[in-house]
Design an enzyme around this catalytic site. Structure first.
Site, PDB file in Angstrom:
ATOM      1  N   HIS A  29       0.853  -1.189   0.000  1.00 23.13           N
ATOM      2  CA  HIS A  29       0.000   0.000   0.000  1.00 23.13           C
ATOM      3  C   HIS A  29       0.882   1.229   0.000  1.00 23.13           C
ATOM      4  CE1 HIS A  29      -3.123   2.837   1.132  1.00 23.13           C
ATOM      5  NE2 HIS A  29      -3.981   1.916   0.726  1.00 23.13           N
ATOM      6  N   ASP A  75      -7.885  -5.438   0.303  1.00 28.55           N
ATOM      7  CA  ASP A  75      -8.382  -6.324  -0.744  1.00 28.55           C
ATOM      8  C   ASP A  75      -8.016  -7.790  -0.524  1.00 28.55           C
ATOM      9  OD1 ASP A  75      -9.579  -4.308  -2.290  1.00 28.55           O
ATOM     10  OD2 ASP A  75      -7.632  -3.697  -3.047  1.00 28.55           O
TER      11      ASP A  75
HETATM   12  N1  ACO Z   1       4.043  -7.869  -4.627  1.00 35.03           N
HETATM   13  C1  ACO Z   1       5.378  -7.842  -4.871  1.00 35.03           C
HETATM   14  N2  ACO Z   1       6.138  -6.726  -4.865  1.00 35.03           N
HETATM   15  C2  ACO Z   1       5.507  -5.568  -4.594  1.00 35.03           C
HETATM   16  C3  ACO Z   1       4.126  -5.507  -4.321  1.00 35.03           C
HETATM   17  C4  ACO Z   1       3.391  -6.706  -4.333  1.00 35.03           C
HETATM   18  N3  ACO Z   1       2.082  -6.726  -4.090  1.00 35.03           N
HETATM   19  N4  ACO Z   1       3.780  -4.227  -4.080  1.00 35.03           N
HETATM   20  C5  ACO Z   1       4.905  -3.506  -4.200  1.00 35.03           C
HETATM   21  N5  ACO Z   1       5.949  -4.326  -4.507  1.00 35.03           N
HETATM   22  C6  ACO Z   1       7.330  -3.913  -4.678  1.00 35.03           C
HETATM   23  C7  ACO Z   1       7.512  -3.229  -6.020  1.00 35.03           C
HETATM   24  O1  ACO Z   1       7.904  -4.131  -7.029  1.00 35.03           O
HETATM   25  C8  ACO Z   1       8.610  -2.238  -5.699  1.00 35.03           C
HETATM   26  O2  ACO Z   1       9.838  -2.905  -5.713  1.00 35.03           O
HETATM   27  P1  ACO Z   1      11.196  -2.150  -6.156  1.00 35.03           P
HETATM   28  O3  ACO Z   1      11.469  -1.136  -5.082  1.00 35.03           O
HETATM   29  O4  ACO Z   1      12.213  -3.234  -6.231  1.00 35.03           O
HETATM   30  O5  ACO Z   1      10.905  -1.496  -7.486  1.00 35.03           O
HETATM   31  C9  ACO Z   1       8.332  -1.825  -4.254  1.00 35.03           C
HETATM   32  O6  ACO Z   1       7.615  -2.936  -3.681  1.00 35.03           O
HETATM   33  C10 ACO Z   1       7.499  -0.558  -4.130  1.00 35.03           C
HETATM   34  O7  ACO Z   1       6.332  -0.699  -4.928  1.00 35.03           O
HETATM   35  P2  ACO Z   1       5.607   0.513  -5.649  1.00 35.03           P
HETATM   36  O8  ACO Z   1       4.677   0.007  -6.686  1.00 35.03           O
HETATM   37  O9  ACO Z   1       6.635   1.522  -6.071  1.00 35.03           O
HETATM   38  O10 ACO Z   1       4.834   1.124  -4.399  1.00 35.03           O
HETATM   39  P3  ACO Z   1       3.606   2.101  -4.471  1.00 35.03           P
HETATM   40  O11 ACO Z   1       3.451   2.685  -3.133  1.00 35.03           O
HETATM   41  O12 ACO Z   1       3.742   3.017  -5.630  1.00 35.03           O
HETATM   42  O13 ACO Z   1       2.377   1.120  -4.829  1.00 35.03           O
HETATM   43  C11 ACO Z   1       0.652  -0.490  -4.651  1.00 35.03           C
HETATM   44  C12 ACO Z   1       1.485   0.595  -3.934  1.00 35.03           C
HETATM   45  C13 ACO Z   1       0.222  -0.002  -6.045  1.00 35.03           C
HETATM   46  C14 ACO Z   1      -0.607  -0.759  -3.849  1.00 35.03           C
HETATM   47  C15 ACO Z   1       1.508  -1.769  -4.787  1.00 35.03           C
HETATM   48  O14 ACO Z   1       1.900  -2.216  -3.505  1.00 35.03           O
HETATM   49  C16 ACO Z   1       0.789  -2.892  -5.540  1.00 35.03           C
HETATM   50  O15 ACO Z   1       0.810  -2.895  -6.770  1.00 35.03           O
HETATM   51  N6  ACO Z   1       0.143  -3.857  -4.806  1.00 35.03           N
HETATM   52  C17 ACO Z   1      -0.597  -4.915  -5.448  1.00 35.03           C
HETATM   53  C18 ACO Z   1      -1.963  -4.397  -5.900  1.00 35.03           C
HETATM   54  C19 ACO Z   1      -2.898  -4.162  -4.736  1.00 35.03           C
HETATM   55  O16 ACO Z   1      -3.086  -5.002  -3.876  1.00 35.03           O
HETATM   56  N7  ACO Z   1      -3.547  -2.977  -4.774  1.00 35.03           N
HETATM   57  C20 ACO Z   1      -4.537  -2.609  -3.774  1.00 35.03           C
HETATM   58  C21 ACO Z   1      -4.026  -1.507  -2.901  1.00 35.03           C
HETATM   59  S1  ACO Z   1      -5.230  -1.099  -1.671  1.00 35.03           S
HETATM   60  C22 ACO Z   1      -6.356  -0.216  -2.524  1.00 35.03           C
HETATM   61  O17 ACO Z   1      -6.130   0.470  -3.473  1.00 35.03           O
HETATM   62  C23 ACO Z   1      -7.691  -0.305  -2.051  1.00 35.03           C
END
Ligand code: ACO
Length: 435
Positions: free
Chosen positions: A306, A363
């Site tokens: 998140h 979620d």
């Molecule tokens: N699984 C594996 N790796 C992940 C995940 C995940 N679910 N989420 C983040 N990471 C990693 C990314 O690859 C990134 O790695 P890096 O630093 O090596 O590039 C790092 O963690 C940071 O991730 P970002 O996408 O830059 O973080 P951001 O804060 O922008 O994104 C997000 C948050 C979009 C929710 C992300 O965690 C994600 O895509 N999660 C999966 C989708 C999800 O569950 N979304 C629901 C969120 S809750 C909501 O909206 C109601």
């Protein structure tokens, strides 16, 4: 004394005021940055940018705290109902019983859709995603209610709020009925909001239908837990669209589309598909955790991570418990729950997930509950949208009342070509356009 921050640009120092929040947060007020320094900020994804001051929701991602208008989410999930929580978010305080009944009655009176709206459904393909239908029909409401487009008229805004809260469940249930070829079921106004939604979704004219009380209660909880989450992608979208003075129906329709994406509300559908895939693949949880851990692999574990929460999402904590309670009470054993628990157990001890601060989000468990209630997977994000509606409305209304608010219009740092002249088509050479 008011706190100030100094910015030194090539020896010229400019001071900027600091805005203080009520919970100790501080924001550097750069609203005059460009005027005073000629520079702009660069912040992809608005990770460090506060676009507004808000009284609505407090979220502390390190401590796992979420409060609506000061009230902890745990108390609301336990003791409130969805419409009362909607009132709290939109009006700022809990209603008296008189205020609540007036609010509830007004919403109940607007649950039906104009009969002509049904003709939209005739045109949609049977397999259309219900989020696309939800947004399209919500936008179309603005064609039926042209008497309430003025965002500066409180009466017109109020009636739009009632119409949206009342009609979104009906629009959603009709999209499901269309997809399975059953007749639309009209709302029954003697039923409470969530019970009525079950009725429109699952009853048929030929049989009697009763909702299992624990399922109606759990849907209330789910809606309450989704009702607001400050400046998330869809709420920020509703604010941005509304800042142009687009009407409330148009602003909310845009919010629905923003919510649809798999990195936002669409993740609840993705989580269930992911659990089903792992199950079909023999339940090898380690394989999928390993894929998520591998930085060369774009695979992500949906329901994890998140932007704000760097600890366990408090909503996920409540839903995890609700999963245990509901499945036990209805006597359902779902192998997907076992898989979800295994993923969580591994991730919570895994170096990659701990260092990246990736914990289950709202979620992760919501889909398992929606499935237990009988909702098809592609309706999950629609349920999220119904829950999030009060938050969208509250933010839109707060923005309209804020005299400091301007039309949303970010800047950019242009990195394209400098000036060049137009070349007539017969004089152009292939590949020259990008040089
Ligand atoms: N699984 C594996 N790796 C992940 C995940 C995940 N679910 N989420 C983040 N990471 C990693 C990314 O690859 C990134 O790695 P890096 O630093 O090596 O590039 C790092 O963690 C940071 O991730 P970002 O996408 O830059 O973080 P951001 O804060 O922008 O994104 C997000 C948050 C979009 C929710 C992300 O965690 C994600 O895509 N999660 C999966 C989708 C999800 O569950 N979304 C629901 C969120 S809750 C909501 O909206 C109601």
């Amino acid at each position: 004394m008011d706190k100030r921050v100094k910015l030194d640009v090539n020896g010229t120092v400019t001071e900027f005021p600091v805005i203080q929040g009520t919970q100790g947060e501080q924001g550097i007020d750069i609203s005059r940055l460009r005027e005073r320094t000629g520079m702009t900020t660069f912040d992809p994804g608005y990770v460090n940018t506060g676009a507004c001051a808000s009284h609505i929701t407090y979220l502390d991602g390190d401590q796992g705290i979420l409060r609506y208008r000061g009230i902890p989410i745990e108390q609301l999930a336990d003791r409130s109902n969805f419409l009362e929580t909607a009132y709290l978010l939109i009006h700022g305080s809990l209603p008296t019983s008189g205020e609540f009944h007036t609010f509830q009655d007004a919403i109940t009176r607007h649950t039906m859709l104009h009969e002509d709206v049904k003709r939209f459904y005739d045109g949609f393909p049977k397999d259309a995603h219900p989020m696309a239908i939800l947004s399209a029909v919500t936008g179309a409401l603005s064609t039926f209610y042209q008497d309430s487009h003025d965002p500066t008229d409180p009466e017109q805004v109020n009636i739009s709020i009632y119409r949206l809260l009342a009609k979104l469940p009906t629009i959603a249930a009709y999209s499901y009925k269309k997809s399975i070829g059953q007749p639309f079921v009209y709302p029954k106004n003697s039923l409470e909001y969530c019970t009525n939604f079950f009725h429109m979704m699952f009853s048929v004219p030929t049989e009697s239908y009763n909702v299992t009380p624990i399922l109606a209660k759990t849907l209330q909880r789910l809606f309450i837990l989704h009702a607001d989450h400050e400046q998330n992608c869809s709420t920020a979208t509703v604010r941005l669209v509304g800042s142009s003075y687009a009407n409330l129906f148009a602003s909310v329709a845009a919010g629905v589309y923003a919510l649809w994406g798999p990195r936002h509300g669409g993740a609840n559908q993705k989580v269930l598909e992911m659990l089903e895939q792992i199950h079909a693949d023999g339940g090898n949880v380690d394989k999928y955790v390993e894929m998520a851990r591998d930085r060369q692999n774009p695979y992500r574990l949906y329901g994890f991570g998140h932007r704000i929460y760097k600890s366990y999402d408090p909503r996920a904590k409540i839903l995890k418990q609700a999963c245990d309670d509901v499945l036990a009470e209805i006597g359902l054993h779902d192998p997907l729950v076992d898989i979800a628990r295994q993923i969580e157990a591994i991730a919570l001890q895994d170096d990659f997930f701990l260092t990246q601060q990736l914990y289950p989000n709202v979620d992760f468990y919501s889909g398992i509950l929606y499935k237990a209630m009988g909702f098809p997977t592609n309706m999950f994000t629609v349920l999220f949208a119904i829950g999030r509606l009060p938050g969208w409305i509250a933010h839109w209304k707060e923005m309209m009342a804020d005299s400091r608010v301007k039309i949303g219009r970010p800047r950019q740092i242009y990195t394209g070509l400098r000036h060049r002249d137009y070349v007539d088509i017969h004089e152009r050479t292939a590949g020259a356009s990008s040089s």
